[in-house]
Design an enzyme around this catalytic site. Sequence first.
Site, mmCIF file in Angstrom:
data_model
loop_
_atom_site.group_PDB
_atom_site.id
_atom_site.type_symbol
_atom_site.label_atom_id
_atom_site.label_comp_id
_atom_site.label_asym_id
_atom_site.label_seq_id
_atom_site.Cartn_x
_atom_site.Cartn_y
_atom_site.Cartn_z
ATOM 1 N N HIS A 76 10.650 -11.183 8.443
ATOM 2 C CA HIS A 76 9.760 -10.342 9.266
ATOM 3 C C HIS A 76 8.753 -11.255 9.953
ATOM 4 O O HIS A 76 8.336 -12.269 9.416
ATOM 5 C CB HIS A 76 9.008 -9.322 8.398
ATOM 6 N N ASP B 1 14.627 -2.514 6.906
ATOM 7 C CA ASP B 1 15.997 -2.175 7.325
ATOM 8 C C ASP B 1 17.053 -2.496 6.276
ATOM 9 O O ASP B 1 18.224 -2.189 6.472
ATOM 10 C CB ASP B 1 16.330 -2.928 8.611
HETATM 11 C C1 SDX Z 1 11.823 -4.701 12.324
HETATM 12 O O1 SDX Z 1 7.528 -6.179 14.153
HETATM 13 C C2 SDX Z 1 7.784 -5.192 13.398
HETATM 14 O O2 SDX Z 1 6.915 -4.607 12.778
HETATM 15 C C3 SDX Z 1 9.228 -4.790 13.343
HETATM 16 C C4 SDX Z 1 9.557 -3.711 12.336
HETATM 17 C C5 SDX Z 1 8.910 -2.409 12.712
HETATM 18 O O3 SDX Z 1 8.692 -1.579 11.815
HETATM 19 O O4 SDX Z 1 8.717 -2.194 13.925
HETATM 20 O O5 SDX Z 1 9.098 -4.087 11.049
HETATM 21 C C6 SDX Z 1 11.045 -3.446 12.279
HETATM 22 O O6 SDX Z 1 12.162 -5.128 13.400
HETATM 23 C C7 SDX Z 1 12.101 -5.435 11.045
HETATM 24 C C8 SDX Z 1 12.925 -6.753 11.274
HETATM 25 C C9 SDX Z 1 14.386 -6.322 11.415
HETATM 26 N N1 SDX Z 1 15.199 -7.513 11.858
HETATM 27 C C10 SDX Z 1 16.081 -8.054 11.010
HETATM 28 O O7 SDX Z 1 16.212 -7.756 9.825
HETATM 29 C C11 SDX Z 1 16.964 -9.109 11.676
HETATM 30 C C12 SDX Z 1 17.011 -10.363 10.768
HETATM 31 N N2 SDX Z 1 15.669 -10.912 10.781
HETATM 32 C C13 SDX Z 1 15.403 -11.988 11.713
HETATM 33 O O8 SDX Z 1 16.024 -11.842 12.957
HETATM 34 C C14 SDX Z 1 13.970 -12.427 11.692
HETATM 35 O O9 SDX Z 1 13.545 -12.456 10.393
HETATM 36 C C15 SDX Z 1 12.948 -11.702 12.508
HETATM 37 C C16 SDX Z 1 13.348 -11.569 13.946
HETATM 38 C C17 SDX Z 1 12.663 -10.346 11.951
HETATM 39 C C18 SDX Z 1 11.717 -12.549 12.461
HETATM 40 O O10 SDX Z 1 12.093 -13.759 13.104
HETATM 41 P P1 SDX Z 1 11.157 -15.035 12.986
HETATM 42 O O11 SDX Z 1 9.811 -14.706 13.514
HETATM 43 O O12 SDX Z 1 11.861 -16.257 13.498
HETATM 44 O O13 SDX Z 1 11.062 -15.151 11.449
HETATM 45 P P2 SDX Z 1 10.219 -16.212 10.767
HETATM 46 O O14 SDX Z 1 9.265 -16.910 11.671
HETATM 47 O O15 SDX Z 1 9.628 -15.535 9.566
HETATM 48 O O16 SDX Z 1 11.348 -17.287 10.372
HETATM 49 C C19 SDX Z 1 10.989 -18.325 9.593
HETATM 50 C C20 SDX Z 1 12.263 -19.124 9.428
HETATM 51 C C21 SDX Z 1 12.923 -19.510 10.725
HETATM 52 O O17 SDX Z 1 13.535 -20.771 10.461
HETATM 53 P P3 SDX Z 1 12.827 -22.108 11.091
HETATM 54 O O18 SDX Z 1 12.858 -21.923 12.569
HETATM 55 O O19 SDX Z 1 11.417 -22.130 10.523
HETATM 56 O O20 SDX Z 1 13.692 -23.230 10.571
HETATM 57 O O21 SDX Z 1 13.261 -18.365 8.718
HETATM 58 C C22 SDX Z 1 14.432 -18.217 9.511
HETATM 59 C C23 SDX Z 1 14.041 -18.536 10.933
HETATM 60 O O22 SDX Z 1 15.147 -19.104 11.600
HETATM 61 N N3 SDX Z 1 14.847 -16.844 9.401
HETATM 62 C C24 SDX Z 1 16.001 -16.442 8.837
HETATM 63 C C25 SDX Z 1 15.969 -15.036 8.885
HETATM 64 N N4 SDX Z 1 14.816 -14.639 9.450
HETATM 65 C C26 SDX Z 1 14.131 -15.752 9.776
HETATM 66 N N5 SDX Z 1 17.035 -17.112 8.341
HETATM 67 C C27 SDX Z 1 18.063 -16.378 7.848
HETATM 68 N N6 SDX Z 1 18.094 -15.031 7.839
HETATM 69 C C28 SDX Z 1 17.074 -14.326 8.357
HETATM 70 N N7 SDX Z 1 17.086 -12.999 8.370
#
Ligand code: SDX
Length: 393
Positions: free
Chosen positions: A270, A328
């Site tokens: 998140h 989710d």
């Molecule tokens: C919702 O904003 C909101 O409030 C949204 C929401 C709402 O109620 O409106 O809460 C609803 O959208 C929830 C999120 C649903 N999406 C998913 O579950 C899709 C999978 N999640 C990812 O796409 C991701 O976690 C995000 C988009 C949600 C967040 O992306 P970020 O900002 O890149 O996440 P982060 O900064 O916390 O990531 C840190 C690291 C990154 O690696 P580095 O670049 O530091 O090396 O963790 C990695 C990311 O690549 N990472 C993941 C991951 N999510 C982040 N690696 C593997 N699996 C994942 N799910």
Amino acid sequence: QAGVFTYDPGFTSTASCDSTITYIDGDAGILLHRGYPIDQLASKSHYLEVCYLLLYGELPTPAELEDFESRVTMHTMLHEQMMNFFRGFRRDAHPMAIMVGVVGAMSAFYHDSTDVNDEWQREVASIRLIAKMPTIAAWAYKYSIGQPFVYPRNELDYASNFLRMCFAVPAEDYVVDPILSRAMDRIFTLHADHEQNASTSTVRLASSSGANPFACIAAGIACLWGPAHGGANQACLEMLKEIGTPDRIPEFISRAKDKNDPFRLMGFGHRVYKNFDPRATVMKESADEVLELLGVDNNPILQVAKELEKQALEDPYFAEKKLFPNVDFYSGIILEAMGFPTSMFTPIFALSRTVGWVSQWKEMIADPQNKIGRPRQLYLGETTRDYVDIENR
Ligand code: SDX
């Protein structure tokens, strides 16, 4: 702890706006709606009461709640001609495509609630959107499976009405299961609002131009559709089904950790929560309760989800990146057990989030200074240079 807000005057805010509606502490896993913790609202309140709280700032008295619920009930039907919009789509159109189109088209039918400068029209538009979204979502589903549209019933509560419009058929009576209705209502509540997420910011940005409320909510629906946002619940269940059995979990965890692999664990991570998503905690409890009551608690997908969560949370990579289940991760398992196809998961999220979009829209319209307006950029392109005729290139 919850309720203690410290504001460091030296803090240079990157905030897009001010708001009094929802507060998130991503590190502490706190989510408050007008000060009330989400777990208390999910267990003690119900969706339309939470709608009232988000819209007007206080929990309603019994009389206020009765009046609000009656106003919503009296707006659940759609203009009969809107059926033509549904019938214009291919049968295999994604219900989100239909919702974007039909909600945007509402501005062509409800002219008397499109003037954003008129407080009464803003109020009517708010009630219409909250009231009609279940009908729109249910009719999108019925259209996709070739079944007749089912009209709302005024004697049913909000969640029961939606379930009946989705699952009733003219050939037989349909009795809403109160357990399913309670689970549905709780899912609506858990998705009601979430501060300045991508789709809410989209609604605020669209509204800052003075666009009508139906067009702005349609923009929010379009943004929510993305798999990184609201589309994650559908993507998550499809991922769990692809994993299929617990012995395949390590393969998918290593893919999620591989920087060269675009695969991410859907339903994990998140942008704000860096400890845990309090909604996921409630959703997981609901999953156990609903699946047991439905007699499918040995659901293999639920077992895969729980084992995936366990292995991921024990993995140093996810701990270091502060990744854990979000709202989710479990919702799709419940919705599928309730009888919904995966294509209906995001429309249900959109239905639930409509009150959050509308509340934030009303808040922004009421304070002209509080607009996202026109974001600026950090320009990294070429400096000024003269045009080169094509024969000299
Ligand atoms: C919702 O904003 C909101 O409030 C949204 C929401 C709402 O109620 O409106 O809460 C609803 O959208 C929830 C999120 C649903 N999406 C998913 O579950 C899709 C999978 N999640 C990812 O796409 C991701 O976690 C995000 C988009 C949600 C967040 O992306 P970020 O900002 O890149 O996440 P982060 O900064 O916390 O990531 C840190 C690291 C990154 O690696 P580095 O670049 O530091 O090396 O963790 C990695 C990311 O690549 N990472 C993941 C991951 N999510 C982040 N690696 C593997 N699996 C994942 N799910």
